[in-house]
Each structure stands twice: as C-alpha cells, then as structure tokens.
Design an enzyme around this catalytic site. Sequence first.
Site, PDB file in Angstrom:
ATOM      1  N   PRO A  78      66.360 -82.820  28.415  1.00  0.00           N
ATOM      2  CA  PRO A  78      67.320 -81.741  28.711  1.00  0.00           C
ATOM      3  C   PRO A  78      68.726 -82.015  28.198  1.00  0.00           C
ATOM      4  O   PRO A  78      69.503 -81.081  27.987  1.00  0.00           O
ATOM      5  CB  PRO A  78      67.294 -81.655  30.238  1.00  0.00           C
ATOM      6  CG  PRO A  78      66.857 -83.005  30.698  1.00  0.00           C
ATOM      7  CD  PRO A  78      65.915 -83.512  29.636  1.00  0.00           C
ATOM      8  N   ALA A  88      69.491 -83.562  25.293  1.00  0.00           N
ATOM      9  CA  ALA A  88      69.550 -83.669  23.833  1.00  0.00           C
ATOM     10  C   ALA A  88      70.504 -82.624  23.265  1.00  0.00           C
ATOM     11  O   ALA A  88      70.542 -81.485  23.729  1.00  0.00           O
ATOM     12  CB  ALA A  88      68.158 -83.484  23.237  1.00  0.00           C
ATOM     13  N   MET A  98      61.502 -87.944  20.116  1.00  0.00           N
ATOM     14  CA  MET A  98      60.236 -87.982  19.383  1.00  0.00           C
ATOM     15  C   MET A  98      59.823 -89.425  19.100  1.00  0.00           C
ATOM     16  O   MET A  98      58.643 -89.776  19.181  1.00  0.00           O
ATOM     17  CB  MET A  98      60.377 -87.199  18.083  1.00  0.00           C
ATOM     18  CG  MET A  98      59.074 -86.960  17.363  1.00  0.00           C
ATOM     19  SD  MET A  98      57.946 -85.890  18.273  1.00  0.00           S
ATOM     20  CE  MET A  98      56.747 -85.534  16.987  1.00  0.00           C
ATOM     21  N   HIS A  99      60.787 -90.278  18.796  1.00  0.00           N
ATOM     22  CA  HIS A  99      60.517 -91.701  18.559  1.00  0.00           C
ATOM     23  C   HIS A  99      59.868 -92.334  19.789  1.00  0.00           C
ATOM     24  O   HIS A  99      58.890 -93.084  19.673  1.00  0.00           O
ATOM     25  CB  HIS A  99      61.823 -92.423  18.220  1.00  0.00           C
ATOM     26  CG  HIS A  99      61.696 -93.907  18.135  1.00  0.00           C
ATOM     27  ND1 HIS A  99      61.312 -94.562  16.981  1.00  0.00           N
ATOM     28  CD2 HIS A  99      61.880 -94.874  19.064  1.00  0.00           C
ATOM     29  CE1 HIS A  99      61.273 -95.863  17.212  1.00  0.00           C
ATOM     30  NE2 HIS A  99      61.613 -96.077  18.464  1.00  0.00           N
ATOM     31  N   GLU A 100      60.397 -92.036  20.957  1.00  0.00           N
ATOM     32  CA  GLU A 100      59.829 -92.589  22.190  1.00  0.00           C
ATOM     33  C   GLU A 100      58.411 -92.079  22.423  1.00  0.00           C
ATOM     34  O   GLU A 100      57.519 -92.842  22.818  1.00  0.00           O
ATOM     35  CB  GLU A 100      60.723 -92.232  23.380  1.00  0.00           C
ATOM     36  CG  GLU A 100      62.064 -92.944  23.376  1.00  0.00           C
ATOM     37  CD  GLU A 100      62.914 -92.589  24.585  1.00  0.00           C
ATOM     38  OE1 GLU A 100      62.374 -91.964  25.525  1.00  0.00           O
ATOM     39  OE2 GLU A 100      64.111 -92.930  24.595  1.00  0.00           O
ATOM     40  N   ASN A 159      58.238 -89.186   0.387  1.00  0.00           N
ATOM     41  CA  ASN A 159      57.240 -88.193   0.796  1.00  0.00           C
ATOM     42  C   ASN A 159      56.487 -88.724   2.012  1.00  0.00           C
ATOM     43  O   ASN A 159      55.774 -89.728   1.914  1.00  0.00           O
ATOM     44  CB  ASN A 159      56.268 -87.928  -0.355  1.00  0.00           C
ATOM     45  CG  ASN A 159      55.274 -86.823  -0.039  1.00  0.00           C
ATOM     46  OD1 ASN A 159      55.073 -86.447   1.117  1.00  0.00           O
ATOM     47  ND2 ASN A 159      54.639 -86.291  -1.071  1.00  0.00           N
ATOM     48  N   GLU A 218      52.707 -89.723   1.840  1.00  0.00           N
ATOM     49  CA  GLU A 218      52.272 -90.912   1.112  1.00  0.00           C
ATOM     50  C   GLU A 218      52.256 -92.114   2.052  1.00  0.00           C
ATOM     51  O   GLU A 218      53.012 -92.172   3.015  1.00  0.00           O
ATOM     52  CB  GLU A 218      53.216 -91.202  -0.058  1.00  0.00           C
ATOM     53  CG  GLU A 218      53.224 -90.135  -1.138  1.00  0.00           C
ATOM     54  CD  GLU A 218      54.226 -90.462  -2.234  1.00  0.00           C
ATOM     55  OE1 GLU A 218      54.992 -91.450  -2.076  1.00  0.00           O
ATOM     56  OE2 GLU A 218      54.258 -89.733  -3.237  1.00  0.00           O
ATOM     57  N   GLU A 252      67.569 -95.808  16.841  1.00  0.00           N
ATOM     58  CA  GLU A 252      67.565 -96.598  18.073  1.00  0.00           C
ATOM     59  C   GLU A 252      67.579 -98.090  17.725  1.00  0.00           C
ATOM     60  O   GLU A 252      66.718 -98.556  16.968  1.00  0.00           O
ATOM     61  CB  GLU A 252      66.313 -96.286  18.906  1.00  0.00           C
ATOM     62  CG  GLU A 252      66.092 -94.805  19.194  1.00  0.00           C
ATOM     63  CD  GLU A 252      67.146 -94.227  20.110  1.00  0.00           C
ATOM     64  OE1 GLU A 252      67.587 -94.945  21.033  1.00  0.00           O
ATOM     65  OE2 GLU A 252      67.534 -93.062  19.909  1.00  0.00           O
TER      66      GLU A 252
END
EC number: 2.7.1.-
Length: 309
Positions: A10, A12, A73-75, A229, A232, A289
């Site tokens: 919330p 972000a 998203m990383h977490e 890319n 790849e 991070e």
Amino acid sequence: MSHWFFIINPTAGHRNGLRVWKSIQKELIKRKVEHRSFLTEHPGHAEVLARQISTIQEYKLKRLIVIGGDGTMHEVVNGLKDVDDIELSFVPAGAYNDFSRGFSIKKIDLIQEIKKVKRPLTRTFHLGSVNFLQDKSQILYFMNHIGIGFDAYVNKKAMEFPLRRVFLFLRLRFLVYPLSHLHASATFKPFTLACTTEDETREFHDVWFAVVSNHPFYGGGMKAAPLANPREKTFDIVIVENQPFLKKYWLLCLMAFGKHTKMDGVTMFKAKDITFYTKDKIPFHADGEIMGTTPFRLASSPSPLRIKT
C-alpha cells in the site's frame, strides 16, 4: 475465472499502491471475481506472504497478482522461487518501475482483463540467481539487475543516513537520496574487479560501478543495457572504469538514452554464468535492494517464470 490472490504494497510510490488496489478491487467486486488480498506491513513482508500463500491449498493457487514497486516484486519472486506452476501478474505502482518497462506491462492491463476487454498473454523469462560464495546455501533471485559499486554504495548510505527518521517524519524523504549521493561521491573509492565467465577471467581497474542486466532499463528508466533481452538465458554486463568525476555524470546523462555504450572506459559483454571477485568487500544490490558484498556468482534460473500480461 479461477481464484486470484493479491499481494499489495500500500505504501509503494507514495501510497500509490493503495490507490491502485482500490480501483482494481472495485472492478473485482463489480464483476464478482473470487479473490483474496494481502497487504504488506513492513519491508520483507511480501516475501513472507508469498511463501505463506504458496502453501494455501496449492491446487487453487494458479494466479498471483502483485501490486507495488520493483522491490515488492523482488520479494515475491524470492518467496515463490520453488513454485513452478504459478502465473504471476504485476501492476506497477512504485517509483521506478523498471520491471514494467522491461516487460511492457501497463497499469491498465489487469483492469482490461477483468472487464474482458483484453485477453491476457503469458510470457516466460529467466530470473537471475545470486550464489553467495561465503555461504553457498544462500541463494536469492533477481528480475531486473544487479548493481555493484557506486550505486549500491549510495543506496547503502541512504539506508544508513543519520537523520533518516527525522527526514521521513518531516516528509522530507526526497532529500535523503541526493544528500546520500553527495556524501557517497566524496567518500567512495573506485576498486579493482575480476570477472570469471565460462571462457575467461578478466580484470578491470579503477571501477566505479558494474551492472548486470536482465533487460534494458535501470534506475528508473535509464537504458544501461540497451540490447538486453529478458527472454534470453544470458545477462548483459556493463562495467564503467577510469572515469574522472565530471565525466562520470556525463556518462549517466548519456545512459538515460542508451548512448553511453561507445564511451571510453565502458565495457559491455554477455555471459550466462559469471563470478565477481574484489580485493575488498564491495556492496551490491539486486533490483535496488542491498543484498551483501562481493564475492558472488550469478547464473540464470533453471526454470523460467511465467508472467501473465
């Protein structure tokens, strides 16, 4: 429509995450889409939630939607790294949103899917994995990029900023990073970096920073690796060395447009597997991070992640 799970950050993008979620929630209720939602409460919470959600009646968990920034998203991908049959969707609501740029994801995509205006596409890409040489049992994944050296040093200084809490309380967060950048510029010392790939070991001297990229965008839209890319199984590596103080900032200006690639002191190459060594411990970040220090090894994830857009 199958059961959907949401993880929402919330806070972000200066609480943009909450605003985006409310607009999506309104459509979900209107269209009677069965869903469950979980709001993060602190840094690292999205990873914990993702790990917990993946144990809830796995036959139901086919779709997980993340609302937040790149850090959120990383977490999540680190919380779900052992689950191969889940389709992820991402709704960008953060400050930088390099992931959404790299994969051409728009905020409106999910709303259009809920309204059945747009039929979603499923795309696959390979995450990068970081193996810590000091502790080989510790592995983390990244989606966007790894940064070694100056930019990681600035991030570290921003986290350690002496008056950080005071600035946050006074709503002066926007001053923390510039002040940390000035301090880092005065105290950072370039370093020697050795890179071992599948074929050879190369050594670079007077290095300011190195970037390992999974797609072109870095640091809020700069085209650090214009030809990268994400589909790849190779990384694009950018190493910047021998840069006088002012020239370094000119390089960053050119990097915003991907025009830095032929500058003196800029080396670019591709690799599937690479290990970084330094004499001293140099900080690095993954997806913005701070994660640790050199040495470490990078490789492509064994199985691809599925992103529904």
